[in-house]
Design a protein around this motif. Structure first.
Motif, PDB file in Angstrom:
ATOM      1  N   TYR A   1       7.366  -1.793   9.951  1.00  0.00           N
ATOM      2  CA  TYR A   1       8.481  -1.773   9.430  1.00  0.00           C
ATOM      3  C   TYR A   1       9.906  -1.538  10.407  1.00  0.00           C
ATOM      4  O   TYR A   1      10.760  -1.163  10.273  1.00  0.00           O
ATOM      5  CB  TYR A   1       7.548   0.230  10.266  1.00  0.00           C
ATOM      6  CG  TYR A   1       6.935   0.532   9.091  1.00  0.00           C
ATOM      7  CD1 TYR A   1       7.106   0.919   7.737  1.00  0.00           C
ATOM      8  CD2 TYR A   1       5.334   0.857  10.007  1.00  0.00           C
ATOM      9  CE1 TYR A   1       6.351   1.646   7.299  1.00  0.00           C
ATOM     10  CE2 TYR A   1       4.511   0.664   8.515  1.00  0.00           C
ATOM     11  CZ  TYR A   1       4.965   1.449   7.798  1.00  0.00           C
ATOM     12  OH  TYR A   1       3.696   1.887   6.531  1.00  0.00           O
ATOM     13  N   GLU A   2       9.347  -2.584  12.317  1.00  0.00           N
ATOM     14  CA  GLU A   2      10.643  -2.705  13.082  1.00  0.00           C
ATOM     15  C   GLU A   2      11.638  -3.875  12.288  1.00  0.00           C
ATOM     16  O   GLU A   2      13.009  -3.820  12.350  1.00  0.00           O
ATOM     17  CB  GLU A   2       9.640  -3.074  13.810  1.00  0.00           C
ATOM     18  CG  GLU A   2       9.323  -1.892  15.288  1.00  0.00           C
ATOM     19  CD  GLU A   2       8.313  -2.336  15.873  1.00  0.00           C
ATOM     20  OE1 GLU A   2       8.636  -3.436  16.673  1.00  0.00           O
ATOM     21  OE2 GLU A   2       8.064  -1.606  17.275  1.00  0.00           O
ATOM     22  N   ALA A   3      10.259  -5.566  11.608  1.00  0.00           N
ATOM     23  CA  ALA A   3      11.729  -6.240  10.874  1.00  0.00           C
ATOM     24  C   ALA A   3      12.039  -5.240   9.823  1.00  0.00           C
ATOM     25  O   ALA A   3      13.263  -5.464   9.683  1.00  0.00           O
ATOM     26  CB  ALA A   3       9.978  -6.933  10.376  1.00  0.00           C
ATOM     27  N   ALA A   4      11.596  -4.701   8.958  1.00  0.00           N
ATOM     28  CA  ALA A   4      12.167  -3.724   8.093  1.00  0.00           C
ATOM     29  C   ALA A   4      13.503  -3.065   8.486  1.00  0.00           C
ATOM     30  O   ALA A   4      14.712  -3.137   7.779  1.00  0.00           O
ATOM     31  CB  ALA A   4      11.649  -2.889   7.255  1.00  0.00           C
TER      32      ALA A   4
ATOM     33  N   PHE B   1       8.734   2.896   2.690  1.00  0.00           N
ATOM     34  CA  PHE B   1       7.697   3.279   2.062  1.00  0.00           C
ATOM     35  C   PHE B   1       7.238   2.867   1.144  1.00  0.00           C
ATOM     36  O   PHE B   1       6.196   2.596   1.152  1.00  0.00           O
ATOM     37  CB  PHE B   1       8.012   5.143   1.873  1.00  0.00           C
ATOM     38  CG  PHE B   1       7.169   5.847   1.241  1.00  0.00           C
ATOM     39  CD1 PHE B   1       5.842   5.649   1.412  1.00  0.00           C
ATOM     40  CD2 PHE B   1       7.602   5.668  -0.347  1.00  0.00           C
ATOM     41  CE1 PHE B   1       5.266   6.616   0.613  1.00  0.00           C
ATOM     42  CE2 PHE B   1       6.533   6.781  -0.231  1.00  0.00           C
ATOM     43  CZ  PHE B   1       4.935   7.008  -0.835  1.00  0.00           C
ATOM     44  N   SER B   2       7.946   1.930  -0.602  1.00  0.00           N
ATOM     45  CA  SER B   2       8.295   1.370  -1.473  1.00  0.00           C
ATOM     46  C   SER B   2       7.344   0.013  -1.910  1.00  0.00           C
ATOM     47  O   SER B   2       6.686  -0.433  -1.941  1.00  0.00           O
ATOM     48  CB  SER B   2       9.634   2.539  -2.304  1.00  0.00           C
ATOM     49  OG  SER B   2      10.339   0.940  -1.792  1.00  0.00           O
TER      50      SER B   2
ATOM     51  N   ALA C   1      16.366  -1.662   6.098  1.00  0.00           N
ATOM     52  CA  ALA C   1      15.539  -0.955   5.207  1.00  0.00           C
ATOM     53  C   ALA C   1      15.787   0.804   5.652  1.00  0.00           C
ATOM     54  O   ALA C   1      15.762   0.373   6.825  1.00  0.00           O
ATOM     55  CB  ALA C   1      14.246  -1.507   4.538  1.00  0.00           C
ATOM     56  N   ASN C   2      16.372   1.216   4.912  1.00  0.00           N
ATOM     57  CA  ASN C   2      15.765   2.578   5.380  1.00  0.00           C
ATOM     58  C   ASN C   2      15.125   2.955   4.605  1.00  0.00           C
ATOM     59  O   ASN C   2      13.722   2.288   4.507  1.00  0.00           O
ATOM     60  CB  ASN C   2      17.249   3.750   3.556  1.00  0.00           C
ATOM     61  CG  ASN C   2      16.664   4.061   2.374  1.00  0.00           C
ATOM     62  OD1 ASN C   2      14.801   3.423   2.075  1.00  0.00           O
ATOM     63  ND2 ASN C   2      17.512   3.118   1.609  1.00  0.00           N
TER      64      ASN C   2
END
Length: 337
Positions: A233-236, A247-248, A241-242
């Protein structure tokens, strides 16, 4: 002066008897199992410890299963197997005989098909809502919110309640003179026939079962969410990324194996629904909430004209569906490993 030594001797004697009795009681298992080991040898000892469980399994599970299989291929009203004539697949033919499978009134055993259709409808909507609400709840409880531990306990609490208790509580709330109708009438509106109207009864049966069991599946999904590395999630986030993209693209793909397990488990449980519905509506109004397990119960236990063969044949058909779902679950777990 001579009384005190006598009391001391009596106390000492009683204490000695108690001590020897305790030592004998403690050493008794060693003496018994030592004797058994000398008779059958040390290699046979594991079977001695397994034997009580095997007896319980055989008496309360294996024997009833074999008896049920025998009843499915025999007829008559007698409970004694020796008094039941062999009819082969006649019970299954009676259950499955239909001119039009989409119209239960054309079937020779129309109640079976009504129960089957009701069960399929219940499974579809209940499982869909169960997975959806469990996922939403798990996503919320996985976030850093205040009193997160408290809310996790609150959502899991209904799972700890007996289904009978859950059904009685909701029946008290939704009955004609219950809590909800009391609030509705106090606001100047007419009472709502929650337990008399077929659509309302079906709706509340689904919602109550979702409320009662959702915490179990939420816990499974929450464990799956916590196994996803936070570094992804940190990389995204660094890549711009929103939340929806995270999530998707991250959450759902990595959570999908857990989702499939939840789906299969909820399907198996939904097909076996009985206790909540039987206590809440009794299968009514009419046959609106009559499901397969209650159909089996009615024919095998509660009906004055018991038809054990029909009940047993229905249970075997239902067992076949559950076996298929179980095989799917085992296959999924094997792929995960």
């Amino acid at each position: 002066m001579s009384v005190q030594p006598g009391i001391k001797r009596a106390r000492s004697a009683v204490g000695g008897v108690i001590s020897r009795s305790y030592e004998l009681l403690v050493s008794a298992p060693d003496l018994i199992f030592g004797l058994i080991q000398r008779v059958i040898g040390i290699r046979g000892m594991p079977y001695v410890f397994v034997l009580p469980n095997l007896l319980i399994f055989g008496i309360f599970i294996l024997f009833p299963m074999l008896l049920n299989f025998l009843y499915a291929f025999t007829g008559g009203a007698s409970f004694t197997p020796s008094d039941r004539p062999w009819v082969g697949a006649a019970n299954f033919d009676r259950l499955l005989a239909c001119e039009n499978y989409l119209d239960s009134s054309t079937c020779s055993e129309d109640l079976f098909w009504r129960a089957a259709y009701n069960t399929l409808g219940y499974v579809f909507f209940q499982v869909a809502l169960m997975v959806l609400f469990s996922l939403i709840t798990a996503l919320i409880l996985n976030r850093k919110i205040k009193a997160r531990g408290f809310f996790r306990s609150v959502f899991f609490y209904p799972v700890l309640l007996s289904p009978i208790v859950v059904a009685l509580i909701w029946k008290w709330i939704l009955q004609e003179n219950g809590l909800v109708n009391g609030i509705i009438t106090s606001l100047g509106h007419e009472k709502v026939p929650f337990l008399v109207n077929a659509q309302w009864a079906q709706f509340w049966v689904i919602m109550i079962s979702v409320w009662a069991f959702m915490g179990f599946y939420t816990l499974i999904l929450l464990a799956g969410l916590q196994s996803i590395p936070s570094e992804l999630y940190e990389a995204a986030s660094i890549d711009g990324a929103n939340p929806w993209q995270s999530f998707s693209k991250i959450t759902m793909p990595l959570l999908m194996p857990t989702m499939v397990v939840v789906l299969v488990l909820s399907l198996i449980r939904a097909f076996q629904v009985f206790d909540i519905v039987y206590t809440f509506t009794g299968g009514g109004p009419g046959t609106a909430t009559l499901y397969l397990v209650q159909y089996i119960y009615n024919y095998g236990f509660s009906s004055p004209n018991k038809q054990f063969g029909i009940a047993a044949a229905t249970s075997l058909l239902m067992a076949g569906v559950l076996i298929v779902l179980t095989v799917v679950q085992l296959a999924i777990r094997r792929e995960e490993n």
